[in-house]
Design a protein around this motif. Sequence first.
Motif, short mmCIF file in Angstrom:
data_model
loop_
_atom_site.label_atom_id
_atom_site.label_comp_id
_atom_site.label_asym_id
_atom_site.label_seq_id
_atom_site.Cartn_x
_atom_site.Cartn_y
_atom_site.Cartn_z
N ASP A 39 0.80 -1.23 0.00
CA ASP A 39 0.00 0.00 0.00
C ASP A 39 0.83 1.28 0.00
O ASP A 39 0.38 2.32 0.40
CB ASP A 39 -1.00 0.02 1.15
CG ASP A 39 -0.33 -0.02 2.51
OD1 ASP A 39 0.90 0.10 2.59
OD2 ASP A 39 -1.06 -0.17 3.50
N THR A 43 5.37 -0.28 5.85
CA THR A 43 4.67 -1.26 6.66
C THR A 43 5.58 -2.34 7.20
O THR A 43 5.21 -3.07 8.09
CB THR A 43 3.56 -1.95 5.84
OG1 THR A 43 4.18 -2.61 4.74
CG2 THR A 43 2.55 -0.97 5.36
N SER A 67 -2.19 0.00 11.95
CA SER A 67 -3.29 0.23 11.01
C SER A 67 -4.40 -0.80 11.15
O SER A 67 -5.31 -0.83 10.34
CB SER A 67 -2.75 0.22 9.58
OG SER A 67 -2.20 -1.05 9.29
N TRP A 70 -6.20 -7.09 11.94
CA TRP A 70 -6.53 -8.02 10.85
C TRP A 70 -5.77 -7.66 9.58
O TRP A 70 -5.32 -8.53 8.84
CB TRP A 70 -8.04 -8.05 10.59
CG TRP A 70 -8.78 -8.74 11.68
CD1 TRP A 70 -9.66 -8.18 12.56
CD2 TRP A 70 -8.70 -10.12 12.05
NE1 TRP A 70 -10.12 -9.11 13.45
CE2 TRP A 70 -9.54 -10.32 13.16
CE3 TRP A 70 -7.96 -11.20 11.56
CZ2 TRP A 70 -9.69 -11.56 13.77
CZ3 TRP A 70 -8.12 -12.44 12.18
CH2 TRP A 70 -8.97 -12.61 13.26
N ARG A 71 -5.62 -6.39 9.33
CA ARG A 71 -4.85 -5.95 8.15
C ARG A 71 -3.39 -6.38 8.29
O ARG A 71 -2.77 -6.83 7.33
CB ARG A 71 -4.97 -4.43 8.03
CG ARG A 71 -4.37 -3.90 6.77
CD ARG A 71 -4.66 -2.41 6.67
NE ARG A 71 -4.16 -1.91 5.41
CZ ARG A 71 -3.96 -0.65 5.16
NH1 ARG A 71 -4.25 0.26 6.06
NH2 ARG A 71 -3.48 -0.27 4.01
N ARG A 74 -2.93 -10.04 7.53
CA ARG A 74 -2.87 -10.27 6.08
C ARG A 74 -1.51 -9.89 5.51
O ARG A 74 -0.96 -10.57 4.65
CB ARG A 74 -3.96 -9.47 5.37
CG ARG A 74 -5.32 -10.06 5.55
CD ARG A 74 -6.32 -9.32 4.68
NE ARG A 74 -7.63 -9.83 4.90
CZ ARG A 74 -8.67 -9.12 5.31
NH1 ARG A 74 -8.54 -7.82 5.51
NH2 ARG A 74 -9.84 -9.67 5.48
N ARG A 75 -0.96 -8.78 5.99
CA ARG A 75 0.37 -8.36 5.54
C ARG A 75 1.43 -9.38 5.93
O ARG A 75 2.34 -9.67 5.15
CB ARG A 75 0.76 -7.02 6.14
CG ARG A 75 0.16 -5.86 5.44
CD ARG A 75 0.85 -4.59 5.93
NE ARG A 75 -0.02 -3.47 5.70
CZ ARG A 75 -0.39 -2.61 6.62
NH1 ARG A 75 0.06 -2.70 7.84
NH2 ARG A 75 -1.20 -1.62 6.32
#
Length: 116
Positions: A39, A43, A67, A70-71, A74-75
């Motif tokens: 993104d 990160t 951030s 859950w995000r 996934r990362r």
Amino acid sequence: MKLSTNPDGGWQAVAVFEVESDAAVAVDAFVVQFDDDVDRTSTCKLVRAADAPRGYCWFEALLDFGSGEWRAIRRASALISGLERARLPGYRLLAGREWIGLAAMQRQHEAEAMTR
């Protein structure tokens, strides 16, 4: 189901891996590309360990959970999968494979919630 891996956010180690000593530059290029693909924000951080077996470098991969948990899960899964696909010389994952399973479990939970 509520799974909490880092409820306070912030940076968290998600993997430890090794590469051949000569591959350290390729690792730097990988993390820049990974951040761009995810993104376009910073990160992911890779911290080189002080000690590793002769001829290898060990890295600790950290992700920003600020951030959203859950995000970040996934990362973490995308990072581990991306490292495996990158074919870095001498690459071997030492710790962190569980993030792939957590992301799969998360996707299943979201799919089940949508059918309710």
